[in-house]
Design a protein around this motif. Structure first.
Motif, PDB file in Angstrom:
ATOM      1  N   ASP A 364       0.637   7.667   9.604  1.00  0.00           N
ATOM      2  CA  ASP A 364       1.508   7.917  10.748  1.00  0.00           C
ATOM      3  C   ASP A 364       2.018   6.615  11.353  1.00  0.00           C
ATOM      4  O   ASP A 364       3.149   6.561  11.853  1.00  0.00           O
ATOM      5  N   ALA A 365       1.205   5.553  11.320  1.00  0.00           N
ATOM      6  CA  ALA A 365       1.656   4.269  11.853  1.00  0.00           C
ATOM      7  C   ALA A 365       2.917   3.796  11.149  1.00  0.00           C
ATOM      8  O   ALA A 365       3.840   3.268  11.782  1.00  0.00           O
ATOM      9  N   ALA A 366       2.970   3.963   9.825  1.00  0.00           N
ATOM     10  CA  ALA A 366       4.155   3.554   9.077  1.00  0.00           C
ATOM     11  C   ALA A 366       5.360   4.409   9.449  1.00  0.00           C
ATOM     12  O   ALA A 366       6.501   3.919   9.509  1.00  0.00           O
ATOM     13  N   GLU A 367       5.127   5.691   9.716  1.00  0.00           N
ATOM     14  CA  GLU A 367       6.236   6.573  10.107  1.00  0.00           C
ATOM     15  C   GLU A 367       6.774   6.183  11.485  1.00  0.00           C
ATOM     16  O   GLU A 367       7.992   6.226  11.717  1.00  0.00           O
ATOM     17  N   PHE A 368       5.896   5.818  12.405  1.00  0.00           N
ATOM     18  CA  PHE A 368       6.365   5.299  13.695  1.00  0.00           C
ATOM     19  C   PHE A 368       7.265   4.084  13.472  1.00  0.00           C
ATOM     20  O   PHE A 368       8.339   3.970  14.079  1.00  0.00           O
ATOM     21  N   LEU A 369       6.817   3.160  12.624  1.00  0.00           N
ATOM     22  CA  LEU A 369       7.591   1.945  12.365  1.00  0.00           C
ATOM     23  C   LEU A 369       8.942   2.266  11.746  1.00  0.00           C
ATOM     24  O   LEU A 369       9.970   1.664  12.118  1.00  0.00           O
ATOM     25  N   ARG A 370       8.957   3.182  10.790  1.00  0.00           N
ATOM     26  CA  ARG A 370      10.234   3.539  10.158  1.00  0.00           C
ATOM     27  C   ARG A 370      11.230   4.067  11.191  1.00  0.00           C
ATOM     28  O   ARG A 370      12.442   3.980  10.988  1.00  0.00           O
ATOM     29  N   ARG A 371      10.723   4.611  12.278  1.00  0.00           N
ATOM     30  CA  ARG A 371      11.584   5.219  13.296  1.00  0.00           C
ATOM     31  C   ARG A 371      11.717   4.352  14.545  1.00  0.00           C
ATOM     32  O   ARG A 371      12.131   4.811  15.600  1.00  0.00           O
TER      33      ARG A 371
END
Length: 413
Positions: A364-371
């Motif tokens: 989820d941390a990577a998904e936050f970053l992507r957004r």
């Protein structure tokens, strides 16, 4: 719930919560917490009740994710900390849940110290349920497509939209194109997660900062087509053997992998499927076709781009020499995500001398970053891999990672 029955120390409360989650979602030797399912919701409701006993405010966003914060924080911007509550079918109890517990304990500490922080327990990170990852977080961003909302869950046959509504959340908001207010107020995201590989075990370390989440280049439906024949009657120079052609390709990729590591590149490679048709397979028959998959991952986009260019050329060369045809099929790609430099530096300061490690799995941390939301991660040592009932996270390792996370959050303000 009787507050006298809930322990107070971080160690005792973490053990209590993890045992409670296991009990609420037990499935044979492991746990099963389907995304947007009853067991996931039961765990979230139990956590919300204990959060209230501890003096925290809690509520559900439009996507059904659970948020917790100190009283008085209101709608002010603040960092958040957490992970996901769901699991894979018959998975381990610590994947995701350890980070949920860490987020809860971090926000409880922030309340005691008068700092601004929220905790979030996210739904639906695991991809097996709907064939797509991070559905709970992406729903909170309003980013689920109509096609994704129509995907049936693997066990129930009901759509993602149906399950979101069944659990009291809003499927329309999940695809509205705008983030939920809770997301808009999140200035930074911190995540604690078990390591899903053996690196920390090999290094004898309880915890480590995460440097990046590997991107991937996948070919899930590759084929190699040759010609069937009698195993004893066709000489080597006349064979069109797809098995040996694929074996040659894999050998070359393994050699390239070793050379890339020697040159300082980051790369992992897996051929998770290598299949011949069982209806026609026999010890005395040269197969006419092989189905296989390739999963190539790296923290370096240039490494993935180089492999994307190299693979078709090498398949064509091997195919021409061996009289076979490769069809790699449509690739599935995701770019690497480098975690926030400031957050990583704060975790490195809390874990002096510990070399950061890369994550081969999505988070989820990577998904936050992507957004567009900065994020950082810390890994906890975990034996026996992940996505299986044998996950083994020692409480002492969890507490070491939690202390590093709390120190980093405090240091970042």
């Amino acid at each position: 719930m009787d507050s006298m029955l809930v322990p107070d120390s971080d160690a005792a409360l973490a053990s209590h919560l993890l045992a409670l989650f296991r009990r609420l979602s037990a499935d044979g030797d492991g746990v099963t917490r389907p995304a947007y399912g009853a067991a996931e919701t039961a765990c979230l409701q139990a956590l919300a009740a204990i959060a209230g006993e501890q003096g925290l405010e809690s509520w559900w966003d439009a996507a059904g994710n659970l948020w917790m914060q100190p009283p008085g924080l209101g709608d002010a911007p603040a960092p958040a900390c957490g992970s996901h509550m769901d699991s894979v079918p018959q998975g381990g109890n610590f994947d995701g849940a350890a980070g949920v517990v860490a987020g809860f304990l971090c926000v409880r500490q922030a309340m005691r110290e008068g700092r601004a922080l929220r905790a979030v327990a996210l739904r639906g990170e695991e991809s097996p349920w709907f064939g797509a990852p991070h559905v709970g977080l992406r729903a909170a961003f309003g980013a689920l497509s109509a096609a994704e909302l129509a995907i049936p869950r693997r066990d129930s046959g009901q759509t993602l939209a149906w399950h979101i509504a069944e659990q009291g959340a809003d499927p329309a908001a999940a695809g509205c194109g705008a983030p939920a207010p809770e997301i808009a107020r999140t200035s930074f995201f911190w995540e604690l997660h078990i390591e899903q590989g053996p690196v920390l075990v090999d290094r004898a370390l309880p915890a480590a900062p995460v440097s990046a989440v590997r991107g991937h280049l996948r070919f899930p439906a590759a084929r190699c087509l040759g010609e069937a024949g009698h195993s004893g009657a066709v000489p080597r120079h006349l064979r069109r053997d797809p098995v040996l052609a694929v074996a040659e390709l894999l050998h070359e990729l393994d050699t390239l992998w070793a050379r890339s590591l020697q040159d300082g590149a980051d790369l992992v490679l897996t051929a998770g499927q290598l299949l011949v048709d069982p209806a026609s397979a026999a010890p005395t028959r040269i197969p006419d076709a092989v189905r296989f998959s390739l999963d190539l991952r790296s923290t370096q986009q240039e490494t993935l781009a180089g492999l994307s260019s190299l693979l078709p050329r090498r398949c064509a060369e091997i195919g021409a020499r061996r009289g076979v045809t490769f069809d790699l099929g449509a690739p599935v790609t995701a770019a690497p995500v480098v975690l926030d430099a400031g957050g990583r530096a704060a975790l490195e300061a809390a874990l002096p001398g510990v070399q950061p490690v890369a994550s081969g799995a999505g988070h989820d941390a990577a998904e936050f970053l992507r957004r567009g939301v900065p994020a950082a991660m810390v890994f906890v040592r975990n034996e026996h891999g992940s996505h299986n009932p044998a996950e083994a996270m020692a409480l002492e390792d969890f507490l070491a990672s939690l202390a590093a996370l709390q120190s980093a959050i405090r240091g970042q303000g």
